[in-house]
Design a protein around this motif. Structure first.
Motif, PDB file in Angstrom:
ATOM      1  N   ALA A  93       0.836  -1.207   0.000  1.00  0.00           N
ATOM      2  CA  ALA A  93       0.000   0.000   0.000  1.00  0.00           C
ATOM      3  C   ALA A  93       0.871   1.258   0.000  1.00  0.00           C
ATOM      4  O   ALA A  93       0.566   2.234  -0.688  1.00  0.00           O
ATOM      5  N   PHE A  94       1.972   1.222   0.770  1.00  0.00           N
ATOM      6  CA  PHE A  94       2.882   2.366   0.815  1.00  0.00           C
ATOM      7  C   PHE A  94       3.502   2.606  -0.561  1.00  0.00           C
ATOM      8  O   PHE A  94       3.561   3.741  -1.040  1.00  0.00           O
ATOM      9  N   GLY A  95       3.946   1.534  -1.221  1.00  0.00           N
ATOM     10  CA  GLY A  95       4.535   1.673  -2.556  1.00  0.00           C
ATOM     11  C   GLY A  95       3.571   2.293  -3.548  1.00  0.00           C
ATOM     12  O   GLY A  95       3.943   3.172  -4.330  1.00  0.00           O
ATOM     13  N   ALA A  96       2.313   1.868  -3.503  1.00  0.00           N
ATOM     14  CA  ALA A  96       1.295   2.429  -4.404  1.00  0.00           C
ATOM     15  C   ALA A  96       1.024   3.893  -4.067  1.00  0.00           C
ATOM     16  O   ALA A  96       0.816   4.725  -4.948  1.00  0.00           O
ATOM     17  N   TRP A  97       1.048   4.213  -2.780  1.00  0.00           N
ATOM     18  CA  TRP A  97       0.814   5.588  -2.317  1.00  0.00           C
ATOM     19  C   TRP A  97       1.953   6.516  -2.746  1.00  0.00           C
ATOM     20  O   TRP A  97       1.712   7.626  -3.208  1.00  0.00           O
ATOM     21  N   VAL A  98       3.197   6.047  -2.612  1.00  0.00           N
ATOM     22  CA  VAL A  98       4.371   6.871  -2.946  1.00  0.00           C
ATOM     23  C   VAL A  98       4.312   7.342  -4.395  1.00  0.00           C
ATOM     24  O   VAL A  98       4.594   8.508  -4.697  1.00  0.00           O
ATOM     25  N   ILE A  99       3.919   6.454  -5.290  1.00  0.00           N
ATOM     26  CA  ILE A  99       3.876   6.774  -6.719  1.00  0.00           C
ATOM     27  C   ILE A  99       2.995   7.991  -6.996  1.00  0.00           C
ATOM     28  O   ILE A  99       3.257   8.762  -7.915  1.00  0.00           O
ATOM     29  N   LYS A 100       1.977   8.192  -6.172  1.00  0.00           N
ATOM     30  CA  LYS A 100       1.014   9.275  -6.387  1.00  0.00           C
ATOM     31  C   LYS A 100       1.455  10.607  -5.773  1.00  0.00           C
ATOM     32  O   LYS A 100       0.787  11.629  -5.963  1.00  0.00           O
ATOM     33  N   GLN A 101       2.547  10.601  -5.013  1.00  0.00           N
ATOM     34  CA  GLN A 101       2.956  11.809  -4.287  1.00  0.00           C
ATOM     35  C   GLN A 101       3.853  12.708  -5.144  1.00  0.00           C
ATOM     36  O   GLN A 101       4.598  12.234  -5.978  1.00  0.00           O
TER      37      GLN A 101
END
Length: 195
Positions: A93-101
């Protein structure tokens, strides 16, 4: 984009420190909140937890957190089993979130980092330090639990020395040191490191 881990023992003040970073415009991913949400919403994770602990932990379709806590804080094997299921889901979930930042750096706030080599996945680690008696007092006041209940939770976390050993930066949050100037200094160092 730098990935920064923000860690500290229960009651250390890491959530407050995370909010200061957010005020500075830095995105913060809260691992504990993510874990709670994923245990409710991720069908694969729910199925794995039910397979391990039975339907009793989802008695009415939602996770019975106190029941799960009672299991994992009294059974080391069960605690490790939960961590082995939940931590990979949170990392994903963190990896997917980072991409959007869109920021020079991002922060994952997580209590458990020194315990499981999670700190190795970050470019920098910030540890929030607070003496244990103060942490116990804060958690008792915050959660309405006994001193013994707090100390049980503390036993399952890394010691202060272990957290400080993995840290590139330390914030003293003992109620005696001003925290915002410490955060501002580290923020500038992280911006410099991010280029």
């Amino acid at each position: 984009m730098l990935r920064v881990g923000l860690t500290g023992g229960i009651g250390s003040g890491k959530s407050t420190i995370a909010r200061v970073f957010e005020v500075l415009g830095i995105p913060v991913f809260r691992a504990d909140d993510s874990a709670k949400a994923l245990m409710e919403s991720d069908p694969e994770l729910r199925s794995a937890l039910i397979a391990r602990f039975g339907e009793r932990i989802y008695p009415d379709g939602t996770l019975d957190r106190p029941a799960l806590a009672a299991i994992i804080f009294n059974d080391e094997e069960a605690r490790q089993a939960v961590n082995a299921l939940v931590h990979p889901a949170v990392r994903k979930a963190f990896g997917a979130w980072v991409i959007k930042q869109q920021a020079p750096y991002v922060i994952m706030e997580a209590a458990l980092m020194a315990e499981n080599d999670g700190w190795k996945r970050f470019d920098r680690v910030v540890a929030v330090s607070c003496p244990e008696p103060e942490r116990v007092r804060r958690v008792m006041a915050r959660d309405g639990v006994s001193e013994e209940q707090v100390r049980v939770r503390i036993r399952y976390q890394a010691g202060e020395d272990e957290r400080l050993a993995i840290a590139h930066h330390v914030i003293i949050a003992d109620g005696k040191h001003m925290e915002i100037p410490q955060v501002l200094e580290i923020h500038q160092q992280l911006l410099n490191a991010a280029g």
